[in-house]
Design an enzyme around this catalytic site. Structure first.
Site, short mmCIF file in Angstrom:
data_model
loop_
_atom_site.label_atom_id
_atom_site.label_comp_id
_atom_site.label_asym_id
_atom_site.label_seq_id
_atom_site.Cartn_x
_atom_site.Cartn_y
_atom_site.Cartn_z
N GLU A 53 42.98 37.57 30.58
CA GLU A 53 42.96 36.92 31.89
C GLU A 53 43.94 37.57 32.87
O GLU A 53 43.59 37.82 34.02
CB GLU A 53 43.29 35.43 31.75
CG GLU A 53 42.20 34.60 31.11
CD GLU A 53 41.02 34.34 32.04
OE1 GLU A 53 41.11 34.59 33.25
OE2 GLU A 53 39.99 33.86 31.53
N ASP A 71 42.12 32.33 41.00
CA ASP A 71 42.88 32.06 39.77
C ASP A 71 44.28 32.65 39.89
O ASP A 71 44.46 33.73 40.47
CB ASP A 71 42.16 32.67 38.57
CG ASP A 71 40.74 32.16 38.42
OD1 ASP A 71 40.52 30.97 38.68
OD2 ASP A 71 39.85 32.95 38.05
#
EC number: 3.2.1.17
Length: 141
Positions: A53, A71
């Site tokens: 991620e 994000d």
């Protein structure tokens, strides 16, 4: 106008003094996750998720998603549901997205655990696409 200028300068100085944390190795990351209370039986999943991620970087900001959300941080916490883009803490984790970018990952960890409690690792595309059945070896950590 002068007060606003002073405030913005103070804010800029504060931001400059805040350095993001990059975890150079999986073991360094494991030690911090243990300190944050992540369970040993899921540690390999968390390490894999974070690698995929954010590249183990707390200051990572994702590109804008198709739905207009973004994000943030080590766990790539999404601003549509979990963190507030404003300076006022909010959304389901009651935090600001800026707090997800700090080198102190306490609030980000708490939020990630909340996301996991509701959705398990399926909440993260990085885990879904790269970690199912392919977890890193952290046995020497």
């Amino acid at each position: 106008m002068q007060k606003l200028r002073v405030f913005l300068l103070a804010l800029a100085a504060l931001c400059i003094s805040c350095e993001a944390k990059y975890f150079a190795t999986n073991c360094e990351l494991v030690h911090e996750l243990r300190r944050q209370g992540f369970p040993e039986d899921k540690m390999r999943d968390w390490v894999c998720l974070i690698q995929n991620e954010s590249g183990r970087n707390t200051s990572k900001m994702g590109t804008i998603n198709k739905n207009g959300s973004r994000d943030y941080g080590l766990f790539q916490i999404n601003d549509k549901y979990w963190c507030s883009k404003t300076s006022t803490p909010g959304k389901d984790c009651n935090v600001t997205c800026a707090e997800m970018l700090l080198d102190d990952i306490t609030k980000a960890s708490k939020c990630a655990k909340k996301i996991y409690k509701r959705h398990k690792f399926q909440a993260w595309y990085g885990w879904r696409n790269h970690c199912q059945g392919t977890l890193p070896d952290i046995s020497k950590c």
